[in-house]
Write a protein that holds these residues in place. Structure first.
Motif, short mmCIF file in Angstrom:
data_model
loop_
_atom_site.label_atom_id
_atom_site.label_comp_id
_atom_site.label_asym_id
_atom_site.label_seq_id
_atom_site.Cartn_x
_atom_site.Cartn_y
_atom_site.Cartn_z
N ASP A 75 -5.14 -3.93 8.92
CA ASP A 75 -4.85 -2.51 8.70
C ASP A 75 -3.81 -2.01 9.70
OD1 ASP A 75 -6.36 -1.11 6.60
OD2 ASP A 75 -6.47 0.50 8.09
N ASP A 76 -3.95 -2.45 10.95
CA ASP A 76 -3.00 -2.04 11.99
C ASP A 76 -1.61 -2.60 11.70
OD1 ASP A 76 -5.11 -0.80 13.23
OD2 ASP A 76 -5.43 -2.37 14.72
N ILE A 77 -1.56 -3.85 11.21
CA ILE A 77 -0.26 -4.46 10.89
C ILE A 77 0.38 -3.68 9.73
CG2 ILE A 77 0.90 -6.53 9.97
CD1 ILE A 77 -1.34 -8.19 11.38
N LEU A 78 -0.44 -3.42 8.68
CA LEU A 78 0.10 -2.69 7.52
C LEU A 78 0.55 -1.29 7.93
CD1 LEU A 78 -2.48 -3.78 4.78
CD2 LEU A 78 -0.06 -4.40 4.89
N ASP A 79 -0.24 -0.67 8.80
CA ASP A 79 0.09 0.68 9.27
C ASP A 79 1.44 0.69 10.00
OD1 ASP A 79 -1.51 3.19 9.18
OD2 ASP A 79 -0.99 3.26 11.31
N ALA A 80 1.71 -0.40 10.74
CA ALA A 80 2.94 -0.46 11.53
C ALA A 80 4.15 -0.85 10.68
CB ALA A 80 2.77 -1.46 12.67
N THR A 81 3.89 -1.49 9.52
CA THR A 81 5.02 -2.07 8.78
C THR A 81 5.24 -1.44 7.40
OG1 THR A 81 3.54 -3.80 7.95
CG2 THR A 81 4.84 -4.34 9.91
N SER A 82 4.37 -0.51 6.99
CA SER A 82 4.51 0.08 5.64
C SER A 82 4.66 1.59 5.74
CB SER A 82 3.28 -0.22 4.79
OG SER A 82 2.91 -1.56 4.89
N THR A 83 5.13 2.17 4.64
CA THR A 83 5.23 3.63 4.60
C THR A 83 3.91 4.22 4.10
OG1 THR A 83 5.95 3.65 2.31
CG2 THR A 83 7.68 3.49 4.00
N ALA A 84 3.74 5.53 4.35
CA ALA A 84 2.54 6.21 3.87
C ALA A 84 2.45 6.11 2.35
CB ALA A 84 2.56 7.67 4.32
N GLU A 85 3.60 6.18 1.65
CA GLU A 85 3.59 6.10 0.18
C GLU A 85 3.07 4.74 -0.26
OE1 GLU A 85 6.23 7.35 1.96
OE2 GLU A 85 5.51 9.37 1.44
N GLU A 86 3.52 3.67 0.42
CA GLU A 86 3.06 2.33 0.05
C GLU A 86 1.56 2.18 0.28
OE1 GLU A 86 7.02 -0.41 0.98
OE2 GLU A 86 5.84 0.33 2.64
N LEU A 87 1.08 2.78 1.36
CA LEU A 87 -0.34 2.62 1.72
C LEU A 87 -1.24 3.59 0.95
CD1 LEU A 87 -0.03 2.36 5.61
CD2 LEU A 87 -0.40 0.49 4.00
N GLY A 88 -0.65 4.70 0.47
CA GLY A 88 -1.46 5.73 -0.19
C GLY A 88 -2.28 6.52 0.81
N LYS A 89 -1.97 6.38 2.11
CA LYS A 89 -2.68 7.17 3.13
C LYS A 89 -1.73 7.41 4.30
CE LYS A 89 -4.76 3.09 5.33
NZ LYS A 89 -5.95 2.40 5.80
N SER A 90 -2.01 8.45 5.06
CA SER A 90 -1.14 8.77 6.20
C SER A 90 -1.24 7.68 7.26
CB SER A 90 -1.58 10.08 6.85
OG SER A 90 -2.02 11.00 5.89
N ASN A 91 -0.09 7.33 7.90
CA ASN A 91 -0.25 6.39 9.04
C ASN A 91 -0.39 7.20 10.32
OD1 ASN A 91 2.22 6.34 7.53
ND2 ASN A 91 2.53 4.19 7.93
N SER A 92 -1.59 7.72 10.51
CA SER A 92 -1.80 8.64 11.63
C SER A 92 -1.88 7.93 12.98
CB SER A 92 -3.07 9.46 11.43
OG SER A 92 -4.16 8.61 11.21
N ASP A 93 -2.11 6.60 12.97
CA ASP A 93 -2.16 5.87 14.24
C ASP A 93 -0.84 6.01 14.98
OD1 ASP A 93 -4.66 5.13 13.63
OD2 ASP A 93 -4.24 2.99 13.33
N LYS A 94 0.26 5.91 14.20
CA LYS A 94 1.60 6.05 14.80
C LYS A 94 1.73 7.45 15.39
CE LYS A 94 4.37 3.12 11.75
NZ LYS A 94 5.01 3.22 10.46
N ARG A 95 1.41 8.47 14.54
CA ARG A 95 1.56 9.87 14.95
C ARG A 95 0.69 10.17 16.17
NH1 ARG A 95 -1.81 13.30 12.52
NH2 ARG A 95 -1.63 12.27 10.51
N ASN A 96 -0.52 9.64 16.17
CA ASN A 96 -1.45 9.96 17.27
C ASN A 96 -1.28 9.00 18.45
OD1 ASN A 96 -2.43 11.98 15.67
ND2 ASN A 96 -4.18 10.83 14.92
#
Ligand code: GRG
Length: 276
Positions: free
Chosen positions: A203-224
């Protein structure tokens, strides 16, 4: 199959605005990994998947409640989940809190209606409570909120063990109890913890390498600016560790007595190559 089961079980709730919000989040898709793990372990033990319908639905209700509450402004404050506005964005904050409360409570009502032997039902309900509550996922969430970067990888592994691992272990453990394999429950718990850690690193890898649209969820780990497996280990090491953990879980799955592992292993390989 799980979609129909969920519709039927949530249909039993009285009509209201909170029911609308529960249905909005519960029926928004999602990979349905936890119910399907339960069904695969039942099948591996030669049981009918439908023997676990009430627990499969309960697990997905608890999982959905955790996502709704995790997305709230007081927690991650996210706008997108399962490709749609989060529950509090679509409805309002109070309704989203109640929808989570409703799903959590309804999960236990649903589980109690299982037609399996009563002693097994009680043990499974206990597992649900232990894995979801303040000794399980809720503990993981509070550890996560107070996570300190000085705790390093060991600290983060502890967060993942509870936050992600517990609710992925529950379906494996419950299916073992429903199959009369109580002696295997603790080993299934450990399998779930390994899958959970692998899943979370992924999940962390996908969060770091994909867009929110691709994931269907916000990548809030980056933001936070959160400490994650990727920020601590780097992508390359994180990927190696993730694959090792999936392989270890598969090795363990092959070692259970009276268990036909092929379909569960195939499912885990599918999870290992997921893109969201
Ligand atoms: C609020 C008590 C409480 C707990 C929240 C589940 C959770 C704990 C937080 C959500 C954020 C997160 C990264 C959790 C780790 C588990 C995880 C990766 C959940 C997402 O599960 P998927 O990918 O989601 O199975 P779908 O939408 O496919 O069901």
């Amino acid at each position: 199959m799980i979609e129909d089961v969920l519709l039927e079980k949530i249909g039993e709730v009285a009509d209201s605005r909170v029911k609308d919000a529960m249905i909005y989040s519960l029926m928004a898709g999602g990979k349905r990994i936890r119910p399907n793990l339960l069904y695969q372990v039942l099948e591996g033990y030669g049981r009918q998947p439908s023997d676990g319908d009430e627990f499969a639905a309960a697990l997905e209700m608890i999982h959905t409640y955790s996502l709704i509450h995790d997305d709230l402004p007081a927690m991650d404050n996210d706008d997108l989940r399962r490709g749609r506005p989060t529950c509090h964005r679509e409805f309002d904050e109070a309704t989203a809190i109640l929808a989570g409360d409703g799903l959590l409570t309804q999960a236990f009502a649903c589980a109690s209606k299982s037609t399996q032997p009563a002693d097994r039902i009680v043990r499974c309900i206990r597992i649900l409570a232990d894995m979801a509550g303040p000794d399980g996922m809720v503990l993981g969430q509070t550890l996560d909120m107070n996570e300190n970067s000085s705790d390093g990888w060991e600290g983060l592994k502890r967060v993942h063990r509870y936050k992600t691992g517990c609710l992925l272990s529950a379906p494996l453990m419950i299916a073992a109890v429903l199959s009369g394999e109580d002696d295997a429950v603790e080993k299934w718990h450990e399998v779930g913890v390994k899958i959970g850690l692998a899943f979370q690193i992924q999940d962390d890898i996908l969060d770091a390498t994909s867009t929110a649209e691709e994931l269907g969820k916000s990548n809030s780990d980056k933001r936070n600016d959160k400490v994650t497996g990727v920020s601590l280990l780097g992508i390359e090491k994180a990927e190696i560790l993730m694959n090792e953990l999936y392989s270890q879980s598969i090795e363990m799955i092959r070692s259970f007595e009276r268990f036909q592992p092929d379909e569960l292993i195939e499912m885990i390989r599918g999870i290992q190559t997921r893109r969201k």
